[in-house]
Design a protein around this motif. Structure first.
Motif, PDB file in Angstrom:
ATOM      1  N   THR A  20       0.847  -1.182   0.000  1.00  0.00           N
ATOM      2  CA  THR A  20       0.000   0.000   0.000  1.00  0.00           C
ATOM      3  C   THR A  20       0.878   1.225   0.000  1.00  0.00           C
ATOM      4  OG1 THR A  20      -0.099   0.347   2.368  1.00  0.00           O
ATOM      5  CG2 THR A  20      -1.625  -1.268   1.442  1.00  0.00           C
ATOM      6  N   THR A 117      -3.129   3.246  -3.871  1.00  0.00           N
ATOM      7  CA  THR A 117      -3.599   1.886  -3.615  1.00  0.00           C
ATOM      8  C   THR A 117      -5.029   1.892  -3.106  1.00  0.00           C
ATOM      9  OG1 THR A 117      -1.363   1.118  -3.121  1.00  0.00           O
ATOM     10  CG2 THR A 117      -3.168  -0.206  -2.285  1.00  0.00           C
ATOM     11  N   ILE A 221      -2.370  -5.032  -7.721  1.00  0.00           N
ATOM     12  CA  ILE A 221      -3.707  -4.781  -7.188  1.00  0.00           C
ATOM     13  C   ILE A 221      -4.746  -5.478  -8.061  1.00  0.00           C
ATOM     14  CG2 ILE A 221      -5.432  -2.990  -6.748  1.00  0.00           C
ATOM     15  CD1 ILE A 221      -3.066  -1.092  -6.126  1.00  0.00           C
TER      16      ILE A 221
END
Length: 447
Positions: A20, A117, A221
């Motif tokens: 992140t 993120t 992601i």
């Protein structure tokens, strides 16, 4: 994509760790699903083998219940959280292809600072088909996700005394621009900067909590999502990047861009088996970049088109030249679609939409999709025709204009609208089958 229109560790839904942004983790966001608030669960032999036994159990494996053996196998054999993911063969819910694509413009940036993120995780949670990003390069050649070529508006760089002497003036897209340029910072330096919300009328509570992410982190992601999520990266300002960033192997920005995609197995023509497994659209405002990239990958490409007054950054062509039938016939050899600024499709006067142009019809005649940008919920961006109702805007563009995808800052709104108008077909799961069997039995018994 143009500003006016257009792109600690966290356990993913598959157990792999996502990097992140530095600072506050997305687990602090109240709307993220429960598994994002859990700590990573690594194999623990002592917990699984020791704490789970009764005092009367023999240590012999043959006396351990079969179910526990299965659990031990799953726990001990699970992979060591590769990041980004590229080796999974698990079956996921496929991407929908029966209605216009919901493209999360720089993530769900109507809620969370763009290209972070948290913004991408939120977009996936809200139902995005694709997550969109803009790719630039750092001084040391790292590919990052960031929209502006300068850091001034979207980061805290102006408050960092150690970078006070980095301000420069460069020519970008035919104009002289002054600021702190991405190309003058290393990846390590860029990672120390904090990102903020672009618009003052949007939620400011996440300012300073997230950092810039890399292209590979962005890819992770999408790959780590619990369902198939496509990516939609832009080759951002390639003329500027290639002028200021040089790679030791002599490759260009476009080469490095494609190398990264191929590294993580993004390949195949539109709607091919490989594409459906890892959906991808490559986008750029620079036609020469798209032509060059076409020699490196078969993955589908989208030619972005700016406002009426903006000329192409590499070929210096006008809007009218690049939307002519001759040019559409030419560019259709390299791309599968266009990504125009929506006000060039339907002109606007005094914030009212005028008669739509024939651009969509002509694009479709050349077998080109049309993915306009950008759809935003706030009244500042809604034309008067829609009476402050974003659903009315979606309905107009999908059902009247007939576009094939929408870049939006509010992925959840587009998803909810589409689920109301053209809901996703129900999965034929075993549970659904059992329900149908039960209903048939009940109907038979009632005869």
């Amino acid at each position: 994509m143009a500003v006016k229109g257009k792109r600690k560790a966290l356990p993913s839904s598959r157990g792999r760790i996502l990097l992140t942004d530095r600072g506050a983790a997305p687990s602090s966001l109240p709307f993220l699903s429960a598994h994002h608030n859990q700590a990573p669960r690594f194999p623990s032999v002592s917990r699984e083998r020791g704490g789970g036994r009764s005092s009367t159990m023999s240590p012999s494996v043959c006396h351990i219940p079969f179910l526990l053996l299965l659990l031990l196998h799953v726990v001990i054999a699970r992979p060591l959280f590769p990041l980004p993911s590229k080796n999974s063969n698990e079956q996921k819910k496929p991407i929908q292809t029966f209605r216009p694509y919901n493209i999360a413009h720089r993530g769900s940036n109507g809620e969370i600072p763009e290209e972070t993120t948290a913004a991408y995780l939120r977009a996936i949670e809200e139902g995005a088909d694709f997550i969109e990003t803009d790719i630039l390069a750092s001084k040391d050649g790292a590919l990052i996700c960031f929209h502006d070529v300068t850091l001034d508006e979207m980061t805290d760089v102006s408050s960092r005394k150690e970078f006070a002497n980095r301000r420069r003036t460069y020519e970008v897209e035919w104009l002289n621009v002054t600021g702190w340029f991405v190309v003058d910072f290393t990846l390590e330096e860029l990672k120390t900067l904090k990102v903020k919300q672009r618009y003052a009328f949007r939620d400011q509570q996440y300012n300073g909590k997230y950092s810039i992410i890399t292209f590979e982190e962005f890819i992770s992601i999408a790959l780590d999502a619990s369902r198939t999520v496509g990516i939609y990266p832009e080759i951002k300002d390639p003329v500027h990047i290639n002028k200021h960033v040089k790679w030791a192997d002599g490759k260009t920005f476009e080469d490095k861009f494609v190398d990264t995609l191929l590294k993580y197995r993004y390949r195949g023509q539109y709607m091919s088996e490989n594409w459906l497994k890892q959906p991808l659209f490559i986008q750029s405002f620079a036609p020469t970049s798209l032509v060059h990239v076409s020699k490196l990958t078969e993955s589908p490409k989208i030619f972005l088109i700016d406002d009426f007054t903006i000329r192409t950054q590499d070929t210096n062509q006008s809007f009218w030249e690049i939307t002519s039938d001759d040019y559409l016939a030419y560019i259709s050899n390299y791309v599968v679609g266009l990504g125009p600024w929506k006000d060039t499709i339907v002109p606007v006067v005094n914030n009212y939409l005028m008669t739509p142009s024939d651009l969509v019809a002509r694009a479709h005649a050349h077998n080109l999709q049309v993915h306009p940008y950008t759809y935003r919920n706030e009244n500042q961006f809604l034309h008067f025709n829609f009476h402050q109702d974003p659903y009315a805007e979606y309905d107009f563009w999908i059902n009247t204009v007939g576009v094939d995808g929408l870049f939006t800052d509010f992925t959840g709104s587009v998803h909810q609208y589409q689920e109301l108008i053209s809901p996703h077909p129900k999965d034929a799961t075993a549970n659904n089958l059992l329900v149908k069997i039960a209903q048939m039995i009940a109907a038979y018994e009632g005869l």
